[in-house]
Design a protein around this motif. Structure first.
Motif, PDB file in Angstrom:
ATOM      1  N   MET A  85      20.268   4.680  -3.044  1.00  0.00           N
ATOM      2  CA  MET A  85      21.027   4.497  -4.275  1.00  0.00           C
ATOM      3  C   MET A  85      22.514   4.736  -4.033  1.00  0.00           C
ATOM      4  O   MET A  85      22.880   5.586  -3.240  1.00  0.00           O
ATOM      5  N   LEU A  86      23.329   3.961  -4.719  1.00  0.00           N
ATOM      6  CA  LEU A  86      24.779   4.164  -4.611  1.00  0.00           C
ATOM      7  C   LEU A  86      25.118   5.539  -5.177  1.00  0.00           C
ATOM      8  O   LEU A  86      24.668   5.898  -6.259  1.00  0.00           O
ATOM      9  N   THR A  87      25.913   6.309  -4.446  1.00  0.00           N
ATOM     10  CA  THR A  87      26.204   7.672  -4.883  1.00  0.00           C
ATOM     11  C   THR A  87      27.470   7.718  -5.744  1.00  0.00           C
ATOM     12  O   THR A  87      28.300   6.819  -5.700  1.00  0.00           O
ATOM     13  N   PRO A 122      33.552  -0.666 -11.194  1.00  0.00           N
ATOM     14  CA  PRO A 122      33.492   0.803 -11.174  1.00  0.00           C
ATOM     15  C   PRO A 122      34.673   1.448 -11.912  1.00  0.00           C
ATOM     16  O   PRO A 122      35.785   0.919 -11.912  1.00  0.00           O
ATOM     17  N   GLN A 153      29.782  -3.593  -5.495  1.00  0.00           N
ATOM     18  CA  GLN A 153      29.234  -2.291  -5.133  1.00  0.00           C
ATOM     19  C   GLN A 153      30.339  -1.601  -4.347  1.00  0.00           C
ATOM     20  O   GLN A 153      30.862  -2.157  -3.387  1.00  0.00           O
ATOM     21  N   ASN A 163      26.232   4.346   0.098  1.00  0.00           N
ATOM     22  CA  ASN A 163      24.820   4.114  -0.180  1.00  0.00           C
ATOM     23  C   ASN A 163      24.073   4.326   1.133  1.00  0.00           C
ATOM     24  O   ASN A 163      24.685   4.423   2.194  1.00  0.00           O
ATOM     25  N   ASP A 201      19.338  -0.543  -1.054  1.00  0.00           N
ATOM     26  CA  ASP A 201      19.010  -0.881  -2.443  1.00  0.00           C
ATOM     27  C   ASP A 201      20.256  -0.863  -3.300  1.00  0.00           C
ATOM     28  O   ASP A 201      20.986   0.134  -3.324  1.00  0.00           O
ATOM     29  N   TYR A 202      20.510  -1.954  -4.003  1.00  0.00           N
ATOM     30  CA  TYR A 202      21.535  -1.944  -5.060  1.00  0.00           C
ATOM     31  C   TYR A 202      21.106  -2.997  -6.083  1.00  0.00           C
ATOM     32  O   TYR A 202      21.401  -4.175  -5.925  1.00  0.00           O
TER      33      TYR A 202
END
Lengths: 251, 193
Positions: free
Chosen positions: A1-3, A197, B113, B117, B155-156
């Motif tokens: 998962m993106l932090t 973001p 993104q 990650n 995963d994104y």
């Protein structure tokens, strides 16, 4: 998962860090390179350098500093302050900056956002917005918060997203310096209305404030200066507590 | 060790050069075919927009040269994407090394993104000594779909190929040059291949 990201912000003048910095084991607290390396080593996810130099001569020194940071620091960093043209950005990226942040210059000439994202890609264009809530209305301020405008924060944020900004750095002037927490309501609204973001800035005072801005404020990253520089919130402790509160962070 | 970073005008290559310097290697920046052919190892970088990056490769004739290379080649970020068959960005045809396509993230997630990650299901000597679920720094709006050449997954919103390998060609979506010590280890592994 993106932090979620933790971002210390360093003010730079004449190639040196200003504002009191009281950091453990630093030989020279004014040396941005040494400070940046320390932050990278203790787990900062990114760094922001804000150039508050007044003169062009000082800005040349900043380029030299950027080069030295890029040489020695192995995490991404953004440079902001006084950037108003494609040429300014080209010079910074050539010296190894990963991203640039623009603020007043984008308000004065919104096409700058398009020009930068077309030439260098959205990923390196951060639009910083200083705003203040007065009578329930969030208005954009210029020149480090000294000049009020009639521009609505949310409309402006949406516009810069459409023009190609890759990220928004939102500083609430109502919260900045108070150490009473971030502007989570406005941050959450930005996150819901935009699809890029959002970095929260202004108001960090304790660890709970970071937990709140990631949960309630839906922020993607949180930026702070003095609480990190003075060791009031050690980044390793902060990240451990975030993790314990089920917030994804890089440990 | 002669390391060449292909310099075709696409993006920030200073960071990559500095990352190798921290490993004690002075990389050469070049778009000269003879210099590239004489290298032991080659980095194919790329930041920015795909169709204009491809146009720059075509202008210099590097689009013909790169697929013929026999040395280990590491594509980074857009460099990796341009080694795929095609990308939705600017509807661009790639160099066709990796047998997969590059698509845009859907708006179920924030695009780009941006940040750290994890990479997992690691397969390849490129990741020797790298633990599963190691954090890497990523900035991208487009991703490579899985294929038989996937050597790392991330995963994104969806699960995609964050690294690919075909013979001597390697590609990583993340930025090892900006990914702290683990990223430096991957660059060292590439030098050691």
């Amino acid at each position: 998962m993106l932090t979620k990201r933790i971002i210390p912000c360093l003010d730079i003048k004449d190639g040196r860090t200003v504002k009191g910095v009281n950091f453990v084991d630093l030989r020279d607290a004014g040396d941005p390179v040494e400070l940046a390396k320390q932050y990278a080593d203790i787990g900062a996810d990114e760094l922001v350098f804000l150039d508050i130099s007044a003169t062009l001569e000082d800005r040349a020194t900043t380029l030299d500093m950027v080069l030295h940071v890029a040489e020695q620091v192995n995490i991404p960093f953004t440079v902001g302050g006084g950037i108003s043209s494609v040429e300014d950005v080209d010079a910074l990226l050539q010296c190894g900056a990963d991203k640039v942040s623009i603020n007043s210059s984008a308000v004065k000439r919104p096409d700058l956002v398009n020009e930068l994202s077309d030439k260098f890609g959205s990923q390196c264009v951060v639009v910083a917005i200083d705003a203040k809530e007065v009578d329930g209305q969030w208005k954009v301020y210029l020149a480090g918060g000294s000049i009020p405008t009639e521009i609505d924060l949310f409309e402006w944020a949406k516009e810069v997203e459409e023009r190609g900004a890759g990220e928004i750095l939102f500083t609430s002037m109502n919260h900045d310096g108070t150490k009473n927490g971030f502007a989570n309501k406005a941050l959450a609204r930005l996150s819901e209305e935009l699809n890029i973001p959002i970095i929260a800035s202004g108001g960090a005072g304790n660890i709970q404030h970071f937990i709140d801005t990631f949960k309630e404020g839906k922020s993607d990253a949180a930026l702070a200066a003095s609480v990190f520089h003075f060791g009031e919130i050690p980044i390793p402790d902060l990240k451990k507590d975030l993790k314990a509160n089920n917030i994804e962070v890089r440990l | 060790m002669k390391l060449v970073i292909i310099n075709y005008g696409a993006g920030n290559i200073k960071s990559i050069q500095f990352a190798f310097k921290r490993l004690g290697i002075d990389a050469i920046l070049s778009n000269d075919p003879d210099e590239i052919l004489a290298a032991d190892k080659i980095i194919f970088p790329g930041v920015g927009e795909a169709s204009s990056a491809m146009a720059m490769l075509q202008n210099s004739g590097l689009n013909k040269l790169i697929p013929t290379l026999k040395q280990p080649v590491l594509g980074i970020c857009l460099g990796m994407q341009l080694l795929c068959e095609s990308t939705e960005e600017g509807n661009t045809k790639g160099l066709g090394i990796f047998r997969t396509k590059v698509k845009r993230f859907t708006n179920d997630v924030k695009v780009p993104q941006m940040g750290w990650n994890v990479i997992k299901d690691l397969k390849s000597d490129l990741f020797s000594g790298i633990k599963e679920n190691e954090y890497m720094y990523l900035v991208h709006s487009y991703y490579a779909e899985h294929c038989g050449e996937t050597i790392a997954k991330t995963d994104y919103g969806i699960n995609y190929a964050s690294a690919l390998q075909h013979d001597n060609f390697y590609g990583v979506q993340f930025h090892p040059e900006k990914s702290s010590l683990a990223g430096a280890k991957i660059l060292q592994n590439f030098l050691d291949l």
